[in-house]
Design a protein around this motif. Structure first.
Motif, PDB file in Angstrom:
ATOM      1  N   LEU A 343       0.820  -1.219   0.000  1.00 59.80           N
ATOM      2  CA  LEU A 343       0.000   0.000   0.000  1.00 59.80           C
ATOM      3  C   LEU A 343       0.850   1.263   0.000  1.00 59.80           C
ATOM      4  O   LEU A 343       0.390   2.330  -0.442  1.00 59.80           O
ATOM      5  CB  LEU A 343      -0.922   0.009   1.219  1.00 59.80           C
ATOM      6  CG  LEU A 343      -2.116  -0.955   1.202  1.00 59.80           C
ATOM      7  CD1 LEU A 343      -2.844  -0.931   2.548  1.00 59.80           C
ATOM      8  CD2 LEU A 343      -3.083  -0.569   0.085  1.00 59.80           C
ATOM      9  N   ASP A 346       1.115   3.446  -3.031  1.00 58.13           N
ATOM     10  CA  ASP A 346      -0.015   4.305  -3.387  1.00 58.13           C
ATOM     11  C   ASP A 346       0.211   5.688  -2.782  1.00 58.13           C
ATOM     12  O   ASP A 346       0.272   5.830  -1.550  1.00 58.13           O
ATOM     13  CB  ASP A 346      -1.308   3.681  -2.853  1.00 58.13           C
ATOM     14  CG  ASP A 346      -2.533   4.549  -3.120  1.00 58.13           C
ATOM     15  OD1 ASP A 346      -2.393   5.597  -3.791  1.00 58.13           O
ATOM     16  OD2 ASP A 346      -3.618   4.195  -2.635  1.00 58.13           O
ATOM     17  N   ASP A 348      -1.730   8.167  -2.262  1.00 58.64           N
ATOM     18  CA  ASP A 348      -2.779   8.592  -1.336  1.00 58.64           C
ATOM     19  C   ASP A 348      -2.613   7.914   0.026  1.00 58.64           C
ATOM     20  O   ASP A 348      -2.800   8.553   1.072  1.00 58.64           O
ATOM     21  CB  ASP A 348      -4.165   8.268  -1.908  1.00 58.64           C
ATOM     22  CG  ASP A 348      -4.506   9.135  -3.111  1.00 58.64           C
ATOM     23  OD1 ASP A 348      -3.953  10.252  -3.207  1.00 58.64           O
ATOM     24  OD2 ASP A 348      -5.319   8.702  -3.945  1.00 58.64           O
ATOM     25  N   PHE A 349      -2.272   6.623   0.014  1.00 59.14           N
ATOM     26  CA  PHE A 349      -2.050   5.937   1.296  1.00 59.14           C
ATOM     27  C   PHE A 349      -0.825   6.501   1.989  1.00 59.14           C
ATOM     28  O   PHE A 349      -0.841   6.761   3.200  1.00 59.14           O
ATOM     29  CB  PHE A 349      -1.890   4.429   1.094  1.00 59.14           C
ATOM     30  CG  PHE A 349      -1.654   3.688   2.395  1.00 59.14           C
ATOM     31  CD1 PHE A 349      -2.725   3.376   3.223  1.00 59.14           C
ATOM     32  CD2 PHE A 349      -0.374   3.330   2.788  1.00 59.14           C
ATOM     33  CE1 PHE A 349      -2.515   2.702   4.435  1.00 59.14           C
ATOM     34  CE2 PHE A 349      -0.162   2.669   3.997  1.00 59.14           C
ATOM     35  CZ  PHE A 349      -1.241   2.351   4.815  1.00 59.14           C
ATOM     36  N   SER A 352      -1.586   9.575   3.690  1.00 61.64           N
ATOM     37  CA  SER A 352      -2.447   9.415   4.868  1.00 61.64           C
ATOM     38  C   SER A 352      -1.673   9.052   6.124  1.00 61.64           C
ATOM     39  O   SER A 352      -2.206   9.161   7.230  1.00 61.64           O
ATOM     40  CB  SER A 352      -3.520   8.354   4.597  1.00 61.64           C
ATOM     41  OG  SER A 352      -2.981   7.048   4.638  1.00 61.64           O
ATOM     42  N   HIS A 365      -9.086   7.262   5.618  1.00 62.47           N
ATOM     43  CA  HIS A 365      -8.516   6.709   4.383  1.00 62.47           C
ATOM     44  C   HIS A 365      -7.571   5.557   4.694  1.00 62.47           C
ATOM     45  O   HIS A 365      -7.644   4.493   4.041  1.00 62.47           O
ATOM     46  CB  HIS A 365      -7.781   7.793   3.599  1.00 62.47           C
ATOM     47  CG  HIS A 365      -7.188   7.279   2.315  1.00 62.47           C
ATOM     48  ND1 HIS A 365      -7.915   7.235   1.145  1.00 62.47           N
ATOM     49  CD2 HIS A 365      -5.958   6.761   2.020  1.00 62.47           C
ATOM     50  CE1 HIS A 365      -7.162   6.723   0.188  1.00 62.47           C
ATOM     51  NE2 HIS A 365      -5.963   6.426   0.698  1.00 62.47           N
ATOM     52  N   ARG A 366      -6.656   5.724   5.634  1.00 61.26           N
ATOM     53  CA  ARG A 366      -5.659   4.686   5.865  1.00 61.26           C
ATOM     54  C   ARG A 366      -6.266   3.414   6.457  1.00 61.26           C
ATOM     55  O   ARG A 366      -5.850   2.305   6.121  1.00 61.26           O
ATOM     56  CB  ARG A 366      -4.514   5.219   6.734  1.00 61.26           C
ATOM     57  CG  ARG A 366      -4.869   5.705   8.132  1.00 61.26           C
ATOM     58  CD  ARG A 366      -3.604   6.184   8.847  1.00 61.26           C
ATOM     59  NE  ARG A 366      -3.832   6.717  10.168  1.00 61.26           N
ATOM     60  CZ  ARG A 366      -3.806   8.006  10.481  1.00 61.26           C
ATOM     61  NH1 ARG A 366      -3.599   8.921   9.524  1.00 61.26           N
ATOM     62  NH2 ARG A 366      -3.998   8.410  11.722  1.00 61.26           N
ATOM     63  N   ASN A 368      -9.466   2.412   6.068  1.00 67.21           N
ATOM     64  CA  ASN A 368     -10.271   1.806   4.999  1.00 67.21           C
ATOM     65  C   ASN A 368      -9.388   1.102   3.969  1.00 67.21           C
ATOM     66  O   ASN A 368      -9.757   0.047   3.430  1.00 67.21           O
ATOM     67  CB  ASN A 368     -11.128   2.866   4.308  1.00 67.21           C
ATOM     68  CG  ASN A 368     -12.349   3.260   5.125  1.00 67.21           C
ATOM     69  OD1 ASN A 368     -12.779   2.512   6.003  1.00 67.21           O
ATOM     70  ND2 ASN A 368     -12.904   4.423   4.844  1.00 67.21           N
ATOM     71  N   ALA A 369      -8.234   1.693   3.680  1.00 65.47           N
ATOM     72  CA  ALA A 369      -7.347   1.112   2.679  1.00 65.47           C
ATOM     73  C   ALA A 369      -6.824  -0.262   3.127  1.00 65.47           C
ATOM     74  O   ALA A 369      -6.818  -1.214   2.351  1.00 65.47           O
ATOM     75  CB  ALA A 369      -6.164   2.053   2.422  1.00 65.47           C
TER      76      ALA A 369
END
Length: 376
Positions: A343, A346, A348-349, A352, A365-366, A368-369
């Motif tokens: 992850l 990514d 976005d991760f 986060s 976000h983190r 949920n990821a």
């Protein structure tokens, strides 16, 4: 800046808040021996684990005693009146809790009980090596006549307001951290559970605390280990979805709420926490809460422990797998956990778990990821 019209329009709200937030206080003075005796009787309570996390050196404590001998003013001590003076309580129950001034009162109490000799004194170096019992009689009399001024906070003030009050205080040499304040102002059975779980060897190893020398760790000294345990419970069971803003306030409100939970619920939570953390300790690989940078096929570990990664992995795991699944399908869960590192590729991760990590959107976000990856 608010103009006059805005102030007038909000007058009722301002008055209401002013009434709710006004704190009743009373100034009292105690001589040193009275303070020491009250601490001995637990009428004035220093946190039961406080000695373990004592952050003053013997030299700093000695300088305080030197100041008292020289009649140099010391800061006011703030205490919370937890039980009304007219209420009947058991002998081992405290009426007051020290909020700001624990280090000072610990130093005074321990010196008067001959638990350390003076050292590192510069104005009175002749006293270095002296215990209280070996002081000249005129210096003993000086200390006997010294008093400490205490500001007593009314017993009706709720935990959140007390937290707000004492967060503003910076009278001591070492400012209290957020979880230290919660430990003092939001006490109860859940708070005790948090401290118990924070001291377990497997959890300390997970968060990169040397299990052989835990007292040397800043995480332990500042109660950051306990705050991590609180984070787990505050965010798990889907609660992270209800977090909007003010992470510090969110954690404080959660601790206050959880202190009212029944004993069987706390026992169930304890078993859940132990199951997830023991699994990660054994099956999560080395430093499972490390932060990584993945770019161009290269992996670089940026830290051995990151609190935001802790949120993502610990809560994501708890949201996805039950305790029973952890126990019965350990190999499957371990295989899923091994994929989490991917992850970090990514953007976005990675974002986060970087920067202002306690932003509500980043928290959601983190977690949920990780949960989405584990559910695949």
């Amino acid at each position: 800046m608010a103009d006059e019209r805005t102030l007038q329009e909000n007058l009722d709200l301002i008055q209401q808040k002013a009434r709710e937030r006004t704190v009743k206080t009373q100034t009292v003075e105690y001589d040193l021996e009275t303070l020491a005796k009250r601490i001995d009787r637990k009428s004035i309570k220093l946190d039961p684990d406080y000695q373990r996390r004592h952050r003053w050196t013997r030299e700093t404590s000695s300088r305080l005693i030197e100041s008292l001998i020289l009649n140099i003013p010391i800061p006011v001590v703030f205490i919370s009146q937890d039980v009304d003076v007219d209420d009947e309580i058991s002998e081992d129950s405290s009426r007051y809790t020290v909020i700001d001034g624990q280090q000072r009162l610990t130093a005074i109490h321990d010196f008067l009980r001959n638990r350390f000799p003076l050292e590192g004194l510069e104005t009175l170096p002749e006293l270095n090596g002296a215990y209280y019992k070996s002081l000249p009689s005129f210096l003993v009399r000086r200390l006997e006549e010294r008093t400490v001024r205490c500001m007593r906070i009314d017993s009706t003030v709720d935990a959140q307001i007390k937290f707000d009050i004492f967060e503003r205080l910076n009278t001591g040499s070492v400012k209290l951290e957020a979880q230290e304040l919660r430990n003092a102002t939001a006490r109860g059975p859940f708070n005790e559970l948090v401290k118990e779980l924070a001291q377990t060897h497997y959890f300390r190893d997970l968060i990169q605390v040397d299990v052989n020398r835990p007292d040397d760790s800043p995480k332990v000294q500042k109660m950051e280990d306990a705050e991590l345990v609180l984070r787990f419970f505050a965010l798990s069971h889907g609660r992270y979805r209800g977090f909007r803003k003010g992470f510090k306030e969110f954690l404080t409100a959660s601790q206050v709420e959880f202190n009212s939970l029944p004993e069987d619920q706390l026992q169930e939570w304890k078993e859940e926490f132990e199951t997830y953390m023991k699994f990660l300790h054994v099956r999560g690989g080395p430093a499972p809460f490390a932060k990584w940078r993945l770019a161009d096929g290269n992996e670089k570990r940026m830290s051995s422990f990151n609190a935001a990664v802790f949120d993502a992995l610990a809560i994501g795991l708890a949201e996805t797998f039950t305790v029973t699944q952890i126990e019965n399908d350990a190999d499957l869960v371990e295989a899923k956990i091994r994929q989490v590192r991917a992850l970090f590729a990514d953007p976005d991760f990675f974002a986060s778990v970087s920067g202002s990590v306690n932003d509500a959107a980043k928290v959601m976000h983190r977690i949920n990821a990780v949960a989405a990856l584990l559910q695949q």
